[in-house]
Design a protein around this motif. Structure first.
Motif, PDB file in Angstrom:
ATOM      1  N   GLY A  32       0.842  -1.140   0.085  1.00 58.03           N
ATOM      2  CA  GLY A  32       0.122   0.066  -0.047  1.00 58.03           C
ATOM      3  C   GLY A  32       0.814   1.271   0.113  1.00 58.03           C
ATOM      4  N   PHE A  33       0.214   2.429  -0.014  1.00 51.95           N
ATOM      5  CA  PHE A  33       0.715   3.647  -0.096  1.00 51.95           C
ATOM      6  C   PHE A  33       0.438   4.437   1.234  1.00 51.95           C
ATOM      7  N   GLY A  34       1.222   5.639   1.198  1.00 54.67           N
ATOM      8  CA  GLY A  34       0.931   6.729   2.211  1.00 54.67           C
ATOM      9  C   GLY A  34       1.308   6.579   3.722  1.00 54.67           C
ATOM     10  N   ALA A  35       0.979   7.292   4.619  1.00 50.54           N
ATOM     11  CA  ALA A  35       1.362   7.175   5.996  1.00 50.54           C
ATOM     12  C   ALA A  35       0.989   5.979   6.557  1.00 50.54           C
ATOM     13  N   HIS A  36      -0.135   5.565   6.166  1.00 54.84           N
ATOM     14  CA  HIS A  36      -0.605   4.212   7.008  1.00 54.84           C
ATOM     15  C   HIS A  36       0.193   3.033   6.402  1.00 54.84           C
ATOM     16  N   GLY A  37       0.587   3.162   5.112  1.00 58.01           N
ATOM     17  CA  GLY A  37       1.502   2.256   4.302  1.00 58.01           C
ATOM     18  C   GLY A  37       0.787   0.988   3.937  1.00 58.01           C
ATOM     19  N   GLY A  38      -0.460   0.707   4.023  1.00 52.56           N
ATOM     20  CA  GLY A  38      -1.159  -0.374   3.600  1.00 52.56           C
ATOM     21  C   GLY A  38      -2.484   0.148   2.556  1.00 52.56           C
ATOM     22  N   LEU A  39      -2.637   1.154   2.426  1.00 53.99           N
ATOM     23  CA  LEU A  39      -3.893   1.702   1.707  1.00 53.99           C
ATOM     24  C   LEU A  39      -3.739   1.800   0.321  1.00 53.99           C
ATOM     25  N   LYS A  40      -4.922   2.059  -0.517  1.00 56.73           N
ATOM     26  CA  LYS A  40      -4.703   2.390  -1.738  1.00 56.73           C
ATOM     27  C   LYS A  40      -4.720   3.921  -1.801  1.00 56.73           C
TER      28      LYS A  40
END
Length: 499
Positions: A123-131
């Motif tokens: 995934g992407f972004g600060a969360h790391g696992g998101l679309k």
């Protein structure tokens, strides 16, 4: 009205009774262009010339796990007004993730509420696992519209007039771009920030009018944080470190569980627009969480000291109790309900001489998602137009016009079952006062299964819409919106042509 439909996107989404996949949040998968909207009440004012853009959480594929209303794919809805007439179009933001799922014919990424391992791809972004959906915010800078994600994805570019997808912003840094970059129309600069789970945990940058990143520096924080918005004045950019952020122990297990950290203050970082980390001025305030700011400006106080004034929506209960009446959706519903976290219009004053922060409650009414006259951005402003919401839901059911000088409030409430969108204030061409203009919005009528474009008189919202136009289909409720004057787009034409 003449309607042109685009070829349908590939979708696997099934009918659902999920509160944010049904009703006013029922996804719309049809992309159309309408050359002229039918006016069904009133008339489109002749002294408006520009474009209204609204971003939407609009999922295309069946979720892999539990669905959260912030997981949806981005769809931008647009109304262009000129010479007393309006056209409409809507388009999906075709991010890399959107295109990958179109090829796969299914969801590939889990959502905000799903456990680690749900996503089938990194995934992407600060969360790391998101679309990376680009489905949170939308702004226009240098003739280009940028759709951004609250968890720091790429900034996705569109032509604001045609909604043609233009790919990702070439200036986006490795850690991505958070929602809510700010544009200074005077200098042509765009200010942005991002956040992550690795040191220094936040960065701040500036993009010039030609679309070149000209400044990018760390904003060192004690650990991972969850900021959502920033503010700017003519000389300062304002970032924040608030006590609501991910639990460190859970984060070590790749679980992104936010909690309120008791005993920590709210901290504000004031950095000169092109400043370095050692120039940051830190100010402390009462613990809270703030989703959105309305304005910031520089002023002098009664003692003649220089101050920076910041206004936004203070939350009295950032970690609300679950809404039991919503059953298995109890937690999710509370965390998107303004009446649960109790947000109210608030003011912070940062004394640059003494380092003191003073706070002032501006309204006792539960409101959020506000707008001001854009001509008064970064300077003292009197009026704020906020949205009110249906208790227990993320649905806008009316407006409050705040007079911050007198405390007077003017209210308009929509009929039961009718819901609005975030509604920019549009100054009337030739305006003679701060509130001389209009609010523009989309309305979703659950009673009739229709949607409309509507215009309100910003100086007298209590009388309701002065103009309503029929949309060709029912649209989904959404998140953030913006307005851009056509004259501003014409000034930026050379930049748009170069992309």
């Amino acid at each position: 009205m003449q309607i042109t439909k685009l070829p349908p996107v590939r979708t696997t989404l099934e009918p659902s009774n999920h509160p944010y996949l049904s009703g006013a949040w029922t996804p719309c998968h049809e992309e159309v262009t309408v050359d002229e909207l039918e006016v069904i009440e009133g008339a489109i004012p002749a002294d408006i010339d520009g474009i209204y853009l609204r971003n939407t959480e609009n999922p295309v594929h069946q979720p892999l796990g539990r669905y959260h209303p912030f997981d949806g794919d981005a769809m931008v809805h647009q109304v262009s007004i000129r010479n007393g007439k309006a056209s409409y179009r809507n388009r999906f933001v075709r991010t890399h993730c959107f295109e990958a799922e179109q090829v796969a014919g299914q969801s590939l990424w889990g959502g905000l509420m799903d456990p680690p391992g749900t996503s089938q791809r990194p995934g992407f972004g600060a969360h790391g696992g998101l679309k990376d959906t680009g489905s949170t915010d939308i702004v226009v800078h240098g003739g280009v519209a940028y759709a951004t994600l609250y968890q720091c994805g790429e900034a996705w570019m569109l032509d604001p007039e045609t909604l043609e997808n233009l790919g990702k912003a070439p200036w986006g840094p490795l850690d991505g771009v958070s929602a809510h970059p700010k544009v200074d129309e005077g200098t042509g600069e765009l200010m942005f920030f991002n956040y992550s789970v690795h040191a220094p945990y936040m960065h701040y940058g500036v993009v010039d009018q030609a679309g070149k990143r000209i400044h990018y520096v760390p904003i060192p924080l004690p650990g991972p944080r969850l900021p959502h918005d920033m503010a700017v004045t003519k000389n300062w950019s304002i970032l924040n470190d608030m006590p609501l952020f991910w639990d460190a122990d859970a984060l070590e297990r790749d679980i992104h569980a936010a909690r309120l950290h008791e005993g920590l203050p709210t901290r504000f970082a004031l950095i000169p627009r092109h400043g370095q980390p050692d120039e940051i001025r830190w100010f402390e305030a009462e613990p809270t969480y703030v989703l959105h700011w309305t304005n910031a400006y520089e002023a002098k106080n009664e003692q003649g000291h220089d101050e920076v004034v910041l206004e936004g929506y203070h939350q009295s209960c950032p970690m609300p109790q679950p809404l039991a009446e919503h059953g298995r959706y109890a937690h999710m519903m509370a965390y998107v309900d303004e009446h649960s976290f109790q947000c109210r219009l608030h003011r912070w004053r940062f004394n640059l001489s003494t380092g003191e922060c003073r706070e002032q409650r501006l309204s006792d009414r539960i409101v959020e998602f506000g707008t001001i006259n854009p001509d008064y951005a970064m300077r003292p402003s009197r009026y704020v137009w906020s949205t009110t919401t249906r208790p227990g839901w993320f649905l806008f059911n009316g407006y409050c016009r705040h007079d911050t000088a007198t405390g007077e409030e003017q209210i308009f409430t929509l009929p039961e079952g009718v819901y609005a969108s975030e509604s920019p204030m549009v100054p009337r061409q030739g305006a003679v006062s701060e509130d001389d203009g209009y609010l523009v919005t989309f309305l979703i009528d659950e009673n009739n299964g229709t949607s409309e474009f509507a215009i309100l008189d910003a100086s007298d919202i209590a009388k309701g819409p002065i103009c309503r136009c029929a949309l060709p289909h029912k649209i989904s409720s959404g998140v953030h919106a913006t307005w851009v004057e056509r004259a501003r787009l014409n000034e930026s034409g050379s930049r748009q042509a170069a992309i």
